[in-house]
Design an enzyme around this catalytic site. Structure first.
Site, PDB file in Angstrom:
ATOM      1  N   ASP A   1       0.857  -1.191   0.000  1.00  0.00           N
ATOM      2  CA  ASP A   1       0.000   0.000   0.000  1.00  0.00           C
ATOM      3  C   ASP A   1       0.890   1.238   0.000  1.00  0.00           C
ATOM      4  O   ASP A   1       1.786   1.374   0.850  1.00  0.00           O
ATOM      5  CB  ASP A   1      -0.910  -0.005   1.235  1.00  0.00           C
ATOM      6  CG  ASP A   1      -1.976   1.060   1.151  1.00  0.00           C
ATOM      7  OD1 ASP A   1      -3.020   0.801   0.542  1.00  0.00           O
ATOM      8  OD2 ASP A   1      -1.764   2.162   1.696  1.00  0.00           O
TER       9      ASP A   1
ATOM     10  N   ASN B   1      -2.422  12.595  -3.912  1.00  0.00           N
ATOM     11  CA  ASN B   1      -3.379  13.005  -4.948  1.00  0.00           C
ATOM     12  C   ASN B   1      -3.953  14.379  -4.670  1.00  0.00           C
ATOM     13  O   ASN B   1      -4.080  15.217  -5.569  1.00  0.00           O
ATOM     14  CB  ASN B   1      -4.511  11.981  -5.036  1.00  0.00           C
ATOM     15  CG  ASN B   1      -4.280  10.946  -6.117  1.00  0.00           C
ATOM     16  OD1 ASN B   1      -3.475  11.150  -7.016  1.00  0.00           O
ATOM     17  ND2 ASN B   1      -4.964   9.831  -6.034  1.00  0.00           N
TER      18      ASN B   1
ATOM     19  N   HIS C   1      -4.273  14.343  -9.597  1.00  0.00           N
ATOM     20  CA  HIS C   1      -4.442  12.939  -9.962  1.00  0.00           C
ATOM     21  C   HIS C   1      -3.476  12.497 -11.059  1.00  0.00           C
ATOM     22  O   HIS C   1      -3.092  11.320 -11.108  1.00  0.00           O
ATOM     23  CB  HIS C   1      -5.885  12.693 -10.401  1.00  0.00           C
ATOM     24  CG  HIS C   1      -6.858  12.745  -9.262  1.00  0.00           C
ATOM     25  ND1 HIS C   1      -7.004  11.713  -8.375  1.00  0.00           N
ATOM     26  CD2 HIS C   1      -7.699  13.720  -8.851  1.00  0.00           C
ATOM     27  CE1 HIS C   1      -7.915  12.026  -7.471  1.00  0.00           C
ATOM     28  NE2 HIS C   1      -8.350  13.245  -7.727  1.00  0.00           N
TER      29      HIS C   1
ATOM     30  N   ASP D   1      -1.146   9.343 -10.753  1.00  0.00           N
ATOM     31  CA  ASP D   1      -1.024   8.237 -11.712  1.00  0.00           C
ATOM     32  C   ASP D   1       0.439   7.973 -12.057  1.00  0.00           C
ATOM     33  O   ASP D   1       0.870   6.815 -12.148  1.00  0.00           O
ATOM     34  CB  ASP D   1      -1.807   8.563 -12.986  1.00  0.00           C
ATOM     35  CG  ASP D   1      -3.313   8.510 -12.771  1.00  0.00           C
ATOM     36  OD1 ASP D   1      -3.748   7.991 -11.717  1.00  0.00           O
ATOM     37  OD2 ASP D   1      -4.056   9.000 -13.641  1.00  0.00           O
TER      38      ASP D   1
ATOM     39  N   TYR E   1      13.027 -12.418  -8.312  1.00  0.00           N
ATOM     40  CA  TYR E   1      12.508 -13.419  -7.372  1.00  0.00           C
ATOM     41  C   TYR E   1      11.544 -14.392  -8.046  1.00  0.00           C
ATOM     42  O   TYR E   1      10.908 -15.197  -7.374  1.00  0.00           O
ATOM     43  CB  TYR E   1      11.801 -12.729  -6.210  1.00  0.00           C
ATOM     44  CG  TYR E   1      12.720 -11.912  -5.329  1.00  0.00           C
ATOM     45  CD1 TYR E   1      13.242 -12.456  -4.161  1.00  0.00           C
ATOM     46  CD2 TYR E   1      13.070 -10.611  -5.669  1.00  0.00           C
ATOM     47  CE1 TYR E   1      14.087 -11.717  -3.346  1.00  0.00           C
ATOM     48  CE2 TYR E   1      13.907  -9.859  -4.858  1.00  0.00           C
ATOM     49  CZ  TYR E   1      14.415 -10.419  -3.696  1.00  0.00           C
ATOM     50  OH  TYR E   1      15.241  -9.684  -2.894  1.00  0.00           O
TER      51      TYR E   1
ATOM     52  N   GLU F   1      -4.317   2.299  -4.710  1.00  0.00           N
ATOM     53  CA  GLU F   1      -2.871   2.398  -4.530  1.00  0.00           C
ATOM     54  C   GLU F   1      -2.291   1.119  -3.949  1.00  0.00           C
ATOM     55  O   GLU F   1      -1.189   1.127  -3.403  1.00  0.00           O
ATOM     56  CB  GLU F   1      -2.537   3.584  -3.610  1.00  0.00           C
ATOM     57  CG  GLU F   1      -2.948   3.430  -2.157  1.00  0.00           C
ATOM     58  CD  GLU F   1      -4.379   3.871  -1.882  1.00  0.00           C
ATOM     59  OE1 GLU F   1      -4.673   4.173  -0.717  1.00  0.00           O
ATOM     60  OE2 GLU F   1      -5.198   3.909  -2.822  1.00  0.00           O
TER      61      GLU F   1
END
Length: 668
Positions: free
Chosen positions: A271, A279, A284, A288, A305, A315
């Protein structure tokens, strides 16, 4: 050949719709047709020659009937030529020689088969029978055009050779002029007819090829469109990562492999910290771009990995990776944090002292297969993510089943909270708050308590985070406010009661309205309530919270800042919100045993006092600490020196005694 086919198909796909006409065919299409036709000719060479040889040998019966005197020679020639041709063809097929060589073998078999039969046949004594028997020579001409899929040029050359031999023999065979003309005309007619049929068959095969090519183009286009649509349905349009649908399918595959063969794996939820603030502050579009940068960096890192990454919504990202030990998944989770931090994407308006974009990471590892469900590992990763956020963000947490905050015990508590109010498992106790100047109890703080069905107490440090995570805090919060009003405020047992309010409650639409409804139903003035807001990272400063606080203050409710000094956001809160009281965390008072600790507390008091807020210090437990509070001019104190948390009945009795009046009767 595959590259060539792909090239032609690509060109054809961009061209106008194709009409299968010979005159429209390009040299490249003709060449491609010839190349692909080799496979067909190669496949039909063996059955064609075997069929032709079989018929050729069956005609031995006519030799016995029409030219019996030389039949033994013609039959011998038939078997010699036929078997030799078959042996040569089979050897060529075994060695894998070119298709052109196979065509030459078949064409040669036709020519030599005709010559081998004709040579002894013309030696027969019955010249009339021989002359009429020669008509069967046209069968060889037909064979060149009908039994095989020769290229038109090969068929014409083979038929022409046979035609020439027919004419030569026809010239020397004793017969009338009429015979020569009739049979000569018949030979020409057969040659023309069979050659025309062969040409038509070749053209038809070419048209079939063109139609098949067109169908293949359309099929490829449809397949590519289908693949593109499938990719689109499984791809996040912003970041280009797999979307939730695709990652859920992959999760089911990982889970299935783990259940069937024990191939363990880990799930990681990521997160972006304070992304809503990002934002709001940068727009915005910048938000993005931020997500794209994070996605690209993580995607490159995850490749090392052998894992999969997808966007799980907003997000939030998710990573799946096959690992053997839980330590490996924790290493990967920490590498994710470092990767994003190393991007150094500016986020200067954060209020936690960090000026770049960071992520909080929660990881979970497959443990017990028996009775496990697919959703369990994601749920565990989500719980670990919650702890990472609560622990200061920009960190990674691995789900630990032995940790009370993330273990299965918290699930039991979550279930308990659903029935707590109805089963009277939740209650309130109240801790007094004393005015320093008057030494009177001016207010009390409501503290929530929870017990299990068997009466065992559950610590607030355990059930409050679970209540916040599950959303149960909303109902519990309303219950607490209503209970406070009913137990102590409605009958004036105390002047003010403070209630702790979760950030989740402040973010919930309609919270202020629900508080107003409770005040109206209980007949309590808003000024009798104080809401304590804990300074912490969860308290992101955005318009919903500020609007809610403003609405609460309009109701007359006092707003206190709790545990000041323990987080990063306190100064910003002091700047944006006019708090009635600021509660200084007990840790600063307990550090006053050293000169630096005492100086720190004095600095904090000066800062808060200059902002015009009243000051309450928590954790006063001794006479010496109380004396220090008087020395510093503190407004209110709270702690065991003032009083321990007690049930409502304790305060109801005291208030009743204070309110009781006596009338002294005087004697006359």
């Amino acid at each position: 050949m595959d590259e060539r086919v792909a090239s032609v198909l690509a060109e054809a796909a961009d061209a106008e719709p194709y009409e299968p006409r010979y005159e429209l065919a390009s040299d490249e299409l003709r060449s491609l047709y010839r190349t692909e036709a080799q496979t067909t000719r190669r496949g039909e060479a063996r059955p064609g020659l075997w069929m032709a040889v079989a018929i050729y040998l069956l005609f031995s019966a006519t030799d016995l009937l029409l030219i019996p005197d030389v039949a033994v020679y013609t039959i011998t020639a038939r078997f010699a030529v036929g078997l030799t041709a078959l042996l040569i063809l089979e050897e060529q097929l075994r060695r894998g020689v070119g298709t052109e060589w196979l065509d030459m073998t078949c064409a040669g078999a036709i020519i030599f088969g005709y010559v081998g039969w004709l040579s002894p046949a013309v030696m027969g004594a019955d010249k009339e029978s021989v002359s009429y028997y020669m008509v069967f020579g046209t069968i060889f001409m037909m064979s060149a055009n009908l039994f095989f899929t020769f290229r038109f040029k090969v068929s014409i050359i083979t038929s022409t050779i046979i035609l020439c031999i027919l004419y030569i023999v026809n010239y020397f065979v004793p017969s009338t002029l009429t015979y020569k003309l009739v049979f000569g005309t018949f030979y020409i007619s057969c040659f023309t007819f069979t050659s025309y049929v062969n040409w038509k068959l070749n053209e038809e095969r070419y048209n079939v090829f063109l139609n098949a090519l067109e169908a293949r183009i359309q099929h490829n286009e449809a397949t590519e469109r289908g693949k593109a649509l499938l990719r689109l349905s499984r791809t996040d349009p912003l970041t280009g990562l797999e979307n939730r649908r695709a990652i859920d399918e992959k999760l089911r595959d990982y889970w299935s492999d783990w259940q069937r063969v024990g191939t363990s794996f880990g799930a990681i939820l990521i997160d972006v910290d304070f992304f809503k603030k990002f934002n709001d502050c940068y727009g915005h579009q910048e938000g993005d771009r931020c997500l794209i940068h994070v996605a690209n960096a993580l995607s490159e890192m995850i490749k090392q990995y052998n894992g999969s990454i997808g966007r799980y919504g907003g997000e939030e990202f998710i990573v799946l990776a096959r690992v053997e030990k839980k330590e490996q998944i924790l290493d990967l989770a920490e590498a994710i944090c470092s990767t994003v931090e190393n991007l150094a994407l500016t986020h200067e308006l954060r209020r936690d002292g960090v000026s770049i974009v960071t992520v909080s990471v929660g990881a979970a590892f497959t443990r017990t297969q028996t009775g496990a469900k697919l959703e369990k590992i994601i749920h565990e990763a989500d719980r670990a993510l919650y702890l990472a956020k609560a622990g200061g963000r920009n960190c990674a947490r691995l789900f630990d089943p032995t940790d009370p905050q993330s273990s299965d015990e918290s699930e039991n508590i979550a279930a308990l909270l659903k029935i707590a109010i109805g089963q009277n498992l939740v209650s309130l106790v109240y801790q007094p708050i004393q005015d320093v100047k008057s030494d009177r109890v001016e207010a009390v703080e409501a503290l929530m308590r929870l017990k299990m069905l068997d009466g065992t107490s559950v610590p607030p440090s355990l059930f409050i985070p679970v209540a916040e995570r599950t959303g149960a805090i909303l109902e519990l919060g309303r219950w607490a406010i209503r209970t406070v009003c009913a137990e102590l405020l409605a009958d004036d047992h105390v002047r003010v009661v403070s209630v702790n309010v979760s950030p989740i409650q402040l973010k919930t639409p309609g919270f202020a309205t629900s508080v107003a409804t409770i005040l109206g139903e209980t007949g309590v003035a808003g000024s009798r309530l104080a809401f304590e807001i804990t300074e912490g990272l969860e308290m992101e400063m955005h318009s919903d919270i500020l609007r809610c606080i403003s609405d609460l203050k309009l109701l007359g409710i006092k707003i206190w800042l709790d545990d000041f000094g323990t987080g990063f956001a306190g100064l910003s809160w002091l700047r944006l919100i006019d708090f009635d009281t600021v509660k200084i965390d007990r840790s600063f008072l307990h550090d006053c045993g050293t000169p630096s600790g005492k100086a720190m507390l004095q600095d904090i008091i000066t800062l808060v006092r200059n902002r015009g807020h009243k000051i309450l210090v928590e954790g006063v437990e001794t006479d010496e600490q109380m004396a220090l509070m008087r020395e510093f001019g503190i407004d209110k104190v709270q702690g065991f020196h003032v009083g321990r948390p007690a049930p409502a009945v304790s305060f109801q009795a005291k208030r009743t005694l204070r309110k009781r009046t006596f009338t002294v009767l005087k004697s006359a």
